[in-house]
Structure formats: C-alpha cells, structure tokens
Design a protein around this motif. Structure first.
Motif, short mmCIF file in Angstrom:
data_model
loop_
_atom_site.label_atom_id
_atom_site.label_comp_id
_atom_site.label_asym_id
_atom_site.label_seq_id
_atom_site.Cartn_x
_atom_site.Cartn_y
_atom_site.Cartn_z
N THR A 544 0.80 -1.12 0.02
CA THR A 544 -0.11 -0.07 0.11
C THR A 544 0.79 1.23 -0.02
OG1 THR A 544 -1.51 -1.14 1.36
CG2 THR A 544 -1.81 1.25 0.98
N GLU A 545 1.84 1.32 0.94
CA GLU A 545 2.85 2.49 0.84
C GLU A 545 3.55 2.73 -0.42
OE1 GLU A 545 5.27 2.10 4.26
OE2 GLU A 545 3.87 2.12 5.76
N ALA A 546 4.13 1.38 -1.05
CA ALA A 546 4.89 1.42 -2.25
C ALA A 546 3.90 2.13 -3.44
CB ALA A 546 5.36 0.17 -2.48
N ALA A 547 2.68 1.60 -3.43
CA ALA A 547 1.84 1.91 -4.56
C ALA A 547 1.66 3.46 -4.59
CB ALA A 547 0.38 1.33 -4.47
N TRP A 548 1.52 4.16 -3.37
CA TRP A 548 1.22 5.32 -3.15
C TRP A 548 2.62 6.42 -2.86
CZ3 TRP A 548 -2.94 7.91 -4.81
CH2 TRP A 548 -4.18 7.15 -4.98
N SER A 549 3.70 5.72 -3.15
CA SER A 549 4.95 6.37 -2.68
C SER A 549 5.24 7.66 -3.77
CB SER A 549 6.37 5.37 -2.73
OG SER A 549 6.32 4.93 -4.07
N THR A 550 4.93 7.73 -4.76
CA THR A 550 5.08 8.83 -5.58
C THR A 550 4.15 9.89 -5.53
OG1 THR A 550 3.79 8.02 -7.56
CG2 THR A 550 5.96 7.29 -7.43
N GLY A 551 3.05 9.58 -4.83
CA GLY A 551 1.87 10.40 -4.65
C GLY A 551 0.89 10.71 -5.82
N ASP A 552 1.12 9.91 -7.00
CA ASP A 552 0.63 10.19 -8.19
C ASP A 552 -0.58 9.01 -8.14
OD1 ASP A 552 -0.53 10.21 -10.82
OD2 ASP A 552 1.74 10.47 -11.94
N PRO A 553 -1.90 9.47 -8.53
CA PRO A 553 -2.80 8.32 -8.41
C PRO A 553 -2.73 7.37 -9.59
CG PRO A 553 -3.69 10.37 -7.80
CD PRO A 553 -2.45 10.67 -8.25
N ALA A 554 -2.35 7.95 -10.88
CA ALA A 554 -2.18 7.09 -12.11
C ALA A 554 -1.04 6.04 -11.80
CB ALA A 554 -1.64 7.98 -13.03
N ASP A 555 0.01 6.27 -11.02
CA ASP A 555 1.03 5.37 -10.49
C ASP A 555 0.48 4.22 -9.68
OD1 ASP A 555 2.98 6.60 -12.14
OD2 ASP A 555 3.75 7.41 -10.34
N VAL A 620 2.47 -4.37 -7.85
CA VAL A 620 1.88 -3.33 -7.29
C VAL A 620 2.94 -2.29 -6.73
CG1 VAL A 620 0.60 -2.63 -5.03
CG2 VAL A 620 -0.24 -4.45 -6.67
N GLU A 621 3.96 -3.15 -5.88
CA GLU A 621 5.16 -2.50 -5.25
C GLU A 621 6.09 -1.98 -6.20
OE1 GLU A 621 5.58 -5.45 -1.28
OE2 GLU A 621 6.47 -5.89 -3.20
N SER A 622 6.20 -2.31 -7.36
CA SER A 622 6.96 -1.66 -8.41
C SER A 622 6.43 -0.78 -9.38
CB SER A 622 7.65 -2.91 -9.19
OG SER A 622 6.81 -3.62 -9.91
N ARG A 623 5.29 -0.62 -8.95
CA ARG A 623 4.27 0.22 -9.59
C ARG A 623 4.53 -0.17 -11.41
NH1 ARG A 623 6.60 2.76 -6.04
NH2 ARG A 623 8.32 3.68 -7.12
N ASP A 624 4.58 -1.31 -11.51
CA ASP A 624 4.73 -1.74 -12.95
C ASP A 624 3.93 -1.13 -14.05
OD1 ASP A 624 6.47 -4.31 -14.61
OD2 ASP A 624 4.31 -3.95 -15.44
N PRO A 625 4.77 -0.48 -15.11
CA PRO A 625 3.94 0.14 -15.94
C PRO A 625 3.58 -0.47 -17.33
CG PRO A 625 6.21 0.76 -16.24
CD PRO A 625 6.08 -0.28 -15.20
N THR A 626 3.81 -1.81 -17.57
CA THR A 626 3.56 -2.49 -18.43
C THR A 626 2.20 -2.31 -19.15
OG1 THR A 626 5.24 -4.63 -17.71
CG2 THR A 626 3.57 -5.05 -19.59
N CYS A 627 1.29 -2.50 -18.53
CA CYS A 627 -0.23 -2.29 -19.11
C CYS A 627 -0.34 -1.07 -19.70
CB CYS A 627 -1.27 -2.61 -18.22
SG CYS A 627 -0.98 -4.59 -17.61
#
Length: 635
Positions: A544-555, A620-627
């Motif tokens: 949860t923390e990693a997903a929001w670590s950039t503060g960007d909802p898109a990430d 989720v933790e890596s905020r993988d951008p593949t898709c």
C-alpha cells in the motif's frame, strides 16, 4: 447435501448471532425464532425456487406489446417470498417488520440465492426502500418505502445510461422543476425527468402493483446547462404509476399491506411517462427482467405533456451521496449471490463425484522411478477418489464457504453499526467501508472459478444442460460486472477505502487480523498458518505504501486489480484461520467431520491460495507500467 449445517456453524458457533437477542432491538427473539425463520426460508427455497430455476432460464421474460410476461413459476415464488415477511424482516415493527438482526436476514436470503438467483430475494426492492428510510421525507417513507417493504410495490435502481455505462459523471438524464406543482406536492419537490436508463433489473413486470424507480438525474443550472461531473447529480423517485395521496397528515404506520398510514390514504393514479424501450437478453440471470427505460419520451404524457414525474430525494446535487447507501447494500448482495451460485455448483459437483464411477487408482510402483500403472482388472472407482477431483472439490469448498463467512461477517458489522455502543458502531461502519469492495469482488471472481471447477468435475456432462452446473456458471459470470466492475471496486479500495480517515479503516482491519493471528499461533495445528498470515498482512501494508509512494494516483491505480486480489486473498485467509480456530475450540465427537472439513479448507487456502499474493503484489510494489505504457497500436 444441505447448506444448513454450514450456516448454523457460521451463525451460532463462529459469529455468536444468538447473543444479539440480548440487545434491546432484538430482545423478542431467540435461537428458536432465528431457527424458525431459517426453516421457513429453506422450505420456500426448496419448494418454490429450486424447481423453477431451469424454467426461468429457458422461459425468458418477453414483451407482448402491452406488458412484460414472466412464467407463472416466478409469480408463485415471488408471492411465497412476500408472504414470508422476509422483505421487511430487519425493519421496525411499526412498518410491518420483524426486527430481526440483519445477520439472520442475510443468512435466510442465502437459501433463495442458491435455489434460483434470477428469481432472487428482491435485493433491489429492499435496498430501494432502505435508501428512502435514510434519505427520504416522512411522506416518502410512508408512501413508497412502506409499500415496498410490504411487497405490494417493487423497486429499482436507475444509474447507468447507454452512453455512460459506469461513468456516472456523464449522466445526461435531466430533471426540471414541474411548474406550479414544483413545491406543493406532498410527496416532495416535483420535477419532470427526460432521459434514458440502461441495464435496469426488474425495470418492468407485472409481479407488483407498482414499480418505484430511484433515478439519478441532473438539474440544469440557471442557464439551462447540465453541470459537468458528479456535482450536479440529484436523486428522484419516479413511480411507474403515479400515486394519489389523500389527507396527507402522517400518523402511525399500519401493518404492511393495509394501504393507509395514519390518516394518509394511498391509491394509484395514471401511468407515469416511463416507457419500456427494450429487454436485454443476457448470458445468465435470464429469469430477471433487464430493461432499457425511456423517461419522458411522451408515450404516456402526464397532464398532456412529456416528462416523467419525479420527486426529489434529499438535497439537490447530493444524489450520488444518497445513492451510495443503496449501491453499497447492493454490492454486498451481489457478493452473496456470487457466493451462493458457487455453493450450488459445489454441492452439485460433490454429489456427482460421490456417485460417478470412472477410472482406476494407480498401483504402487514395484521399483522407484518406474512408469505409472493402473490395474485394468480392478473395478472402477468413484471420481471423488482421484486426487485431482479432490483438489477441485476442496478449492470450491474453500472459495464458497470462505466467501459465505465473509458475507455473514459483513452482515454482522451492519448489526453492530446499528445496535452497538458508539465506538463499536463507528468501528463497524469503517470496517464495512473497507470490506465492501472485497465482499463484492472476491466472491464474484473466485466463486465463478468454483463454478468452472464444478463443470470440470462433471467432465463433458458439465458442459451440457443435462446438469445444472453450466447454468450456475452463466448466472455467476454477470457478478464481476454487476454493481461496479472489478476495476471500479479495485480503484475504490486502493484509491479511497484504504486511505480514508488517514488509513484508520485499514488499521482497524489489521488489528482484527492480528488478534486472530495471536490466538491461532497458540494452536499447534494453526501456528504455521498464523505466521504466514502475519507475513501476508505485513506485505499488504508495504505494498500500500509503495503504490502511493510517488503520490501520483495514476502510478498507484495502474495495478489496482492485482492489489485488490492480494488484499482479498489476505482477508479470506484471515476468515478461514478464524473459522478453523473456532472449529477446533468447540470440537466434540459429533462434530469431528465438520471440523476436519474446516481444517482441510483452511490448509488448502494457506498452501495453494495465499502464496499467490506474492506475484500480485510484486507489480503493485514496483508500480509496474507494462499495461499502461504499451502504445495503443501495439495491442
């Protein structure tokens, strides 16, 4: 195979539902009255619903030019349900209710969902009426909610539109004040609605005298333009038949079905300007009328002009806030429907596996490493004796009984929210907020998988209409879309629910899971599972923390569905661990088979299912951008 032993264990041994009778609201009840309700609903489901399940699937609703025609079996089942009083079971005595705990009502309704989900338990009617009891005026409650709870009228939820789908901010149905009648109507500020609504379950039929549509629409601004986004959305009552109210001076409500409330007399008037534009013919849930409705097209002009008459519910511009009361209730209802369809498939495939002879077991190898050999001269064995069939049956049991426990736990939170002390009620409210996306989405995905496994257990026969499991799968496939798709639930969970009130809901849930871990760690048979659940909970927190670590909802939201899948599996592991702990705690000679089943399902979930969360949370933790990063023309 009966559902009842599972329900009894979850209700009485695990959730201690009997203790609710010690609360003032439920003080007239006891285990005896609870059991009587369950007995009645089980009988109605067995006698009126189950025999009609194939009938309503093959004899779909059709429009004869004047009305929607449903098979007689649907009318008979609906009549039996209404006469049981279950529509208003959890409501106050003074509106004809039984003041039953919602936990018991939810358990009792599970019989109907399992027997024939597309006849159902009138989920939208009760949800519609419950919304009005919270947000409606006293007159709206007496005239509309009371008649829905009595079963005389039905209710719908009209959100989606052909051009908007789930995007409620793009709703284009408009509502304008109805001239001189705008403020003077006793049913509330009166408007005229014009627009189209799509996918409206039970939008037209002849089961009841009237249909009460709850409709989202936008009130134009001073310039006659619709406000973009959700800010301009308001909520309206739009009945199929207009309602006459005489002597509108509310008094005590009568018993359900009498038609009067104090000195208020309610009669039906002329047809409102709501027209059936077409029926949707679906993969499953074929017994439920699903409609496209036109509001205000002029087919049934009121007062000589077009526009469906509607009454404002709540404040202008607050429609979505009011509607969420019904939407959240419906989401848990959809989760329960998915659960019970999975359960129906499990019971059917278990019965089949116990009686179907096929194949032979392998012989013990004479030397290690030699080829597998079967004794062709030996008699065939029942397929439940094959390891892979047992795997599929145990997976179904873990998915479906676990999901049922989750849905009943959520129902118990509703009772706590309504009758607990201030702190317990507030905690229950917040826990329910966090768990609602899981209660809807998890059974919709995994009990559908259970239905797929039920077909597989039946082999080629499962793919035919000779057996019911293909229909269960078709009926269940809708539930991943019903009341908010998987993607919507995931965005709600990660984008709103785990963050709301500074994460207090997530902390509350974590506290309850940690409490279960502490108890289970002291039980030798469960200690390893307790450790695994602790690691999973920690991983959810870090993800949860990693997903929001950039503060960007898109990430964060790019991988919201894998997050929800991992979150749901962690919740179900907690549910199973707590169920197993309680089963061992109360184990007795007569219950050992039941206890073994609970422990077996728990072992299966921890060995086969919980390890899946690692793969989901990695992206989720890596905020993988593949898709999200793939160019459109590369698809």
């Amino acid at each position: 195979m009966s559902l009842r032993p599972t329900l009894d264990f979850l209700l009485y041994d695990w959730l201690d539902a009997e203790s609710l009778s010690q609360r003032e609201r439920f003080s007239d009840h006891s285990r005896e009255t609870f059991d009587a309700v369950l007995d009645t609903c089980e009988r109605i489901a067995r006698e009126k619903y189950a025999p009609a399940n194939r009938i309503v699937d093959t004899q779909e609703p059709h429009f004869d030019g004047e009305k929607v025609v449903l098979p007689q079996a649907t009318h008979d089942a609906h009549k039996a349900f209404v006469e049981s009083g279950m529509m208003s079971a959890a409501q106050d005595y003074d509106i004809g209710g039984m003041q039953l705990p919602y936990t018991l009502q939810a358990a009792a309704n599970s019989f109907f969902a399992m027997a024939s989900v597309s006849i159902g338990s009138n989920m939208l009617t009760s949800g519609n009426a419950n919304l009005l009891m919270v947000h409606g005026t006293e007159m709206q409650k007496e005239v509309f909610a009371k008649n829905e709870f009595s079963g005389r009228w039905a209710g719908t939820m009209c959100l989606s539109e052909p051009q908007a789908g789930s995007s409620l901010s793009d709703v284009a149905t408009r509502a304008v004040p109805d001239g001189d009648d705008y403020q003077g109507d006793p049913l509330g500020p009166r408007y005229r609605l014009i627009g189209n609504k799509m996918w409206i379950s039970a939008g037209d039929h002849e089961l009841t005298e009237n249909i009460v549509h709850i409709v989202l629409a936008k009130i134009p601004d001073a310039n006659g333009k619709l406000v973009p986004g959700t800010r301009g959305i308001s909520l309206f009552i739009v009945p199929k038949w207009l309602v006459n109210v005489e002597n509108p001076h509310p008094g005590p409500l009568p018993q359900a079905g009498e038609g009067e409330a104090g000195s208020v007399k309610v009669t039906l008037g002329s047809r409102n300007d709501v027209a059936l534009a077409g029926l949707n013919h679906k993969l499953g849930w074929r017994g439920t009328t699903n409609t496209l409705l036109n509001f205000g097209e002029g087919k049934y002009p009121v007062g000589g002009r077009a526009g469906a008459v509607g009454y404002l519910v709540g404040e202008p511009g607050k429609g979505l806030h009011c509607m969420f009361h019904m939407m959240n209730e419906a989401r848990i209802g959809v989760g329960t429907a998915a659960t019970m369809l999975g359960m129906a498939g499990y019971h059917a495939s278990l019965d089949y596996a116990k009686t179907r002879p096929q194949g032979r077991l392998v012989k013990k190898a004479e030397q290690p490493g030699t080829a597998v050999v079967k004794d062709s001269a030996s008699p065939q064995v029942r397929i439940i004796e094959h390891a892979d069939v047992r795997r599929m049956l145990l997976a179904q049991k873990a998915y479906c009984e676990g999901a049922l426990a989750l849905e009943l736990y959520c129902a118990r939170l509703v009772d706590e929210q309504k009758t607990g002390n201030a702190q317990a009620a507030d905690d229950a409210r917040l826990l329910l907020e966090v768990l609602t996306p899981i209660a809807k989405s998890w059974p919709s995905e995994w009990c559908l998988e259970a239905n797929s496994l039920a077909i597989q257990v039946h082999g080629g026969y499962g793919y035919t209409r000779d057996f019911p499991v293909e229909q269960y799968w078709r009926d269940n496939r809708l539930n991943m879309i019903h009341e908010g798709t998987h993607g919507i639930q995931a965005a709600d969970l990660l984008g709103r629910k785990v963050l709301m009130e500074k994460g207090r809901g997530l902390q509350l849930l974590g506290g309850r899971i940690t409490e279960t871990i502490g108890h289970a760690a002291k039980v030798p048979a469960l200690a390893a599972h307790a450790k695994a659940l602790g690691a999973a909970l920690q991983r959810i927190g870090s993800a949860t923390e990693a997903a929001w670590s950039t503060g960007d909802p898109a990430d964060a939201l790019a991988n919201a569905v894998p997050y929800m899948q991992a979150f749901g599996h962690t919740v179900l592991a907690w549910i199973w661990l707590d169920v197993a702990r309680r089963a061992l705690e109360i184990d007795a000679e007569k219950a050992r088979a039941v206890t073994a089943g609970k422990i077996g399902a728990t072992d299966y979930f921890f060995h086969y299912e919980l390890p899946k969360i690692g793969a989901w949370l990695n992206v989720v933790e890596s905020r993988d951008p593949t898709c999200t990063a793939l160019p459109e023309d590369a698809f």
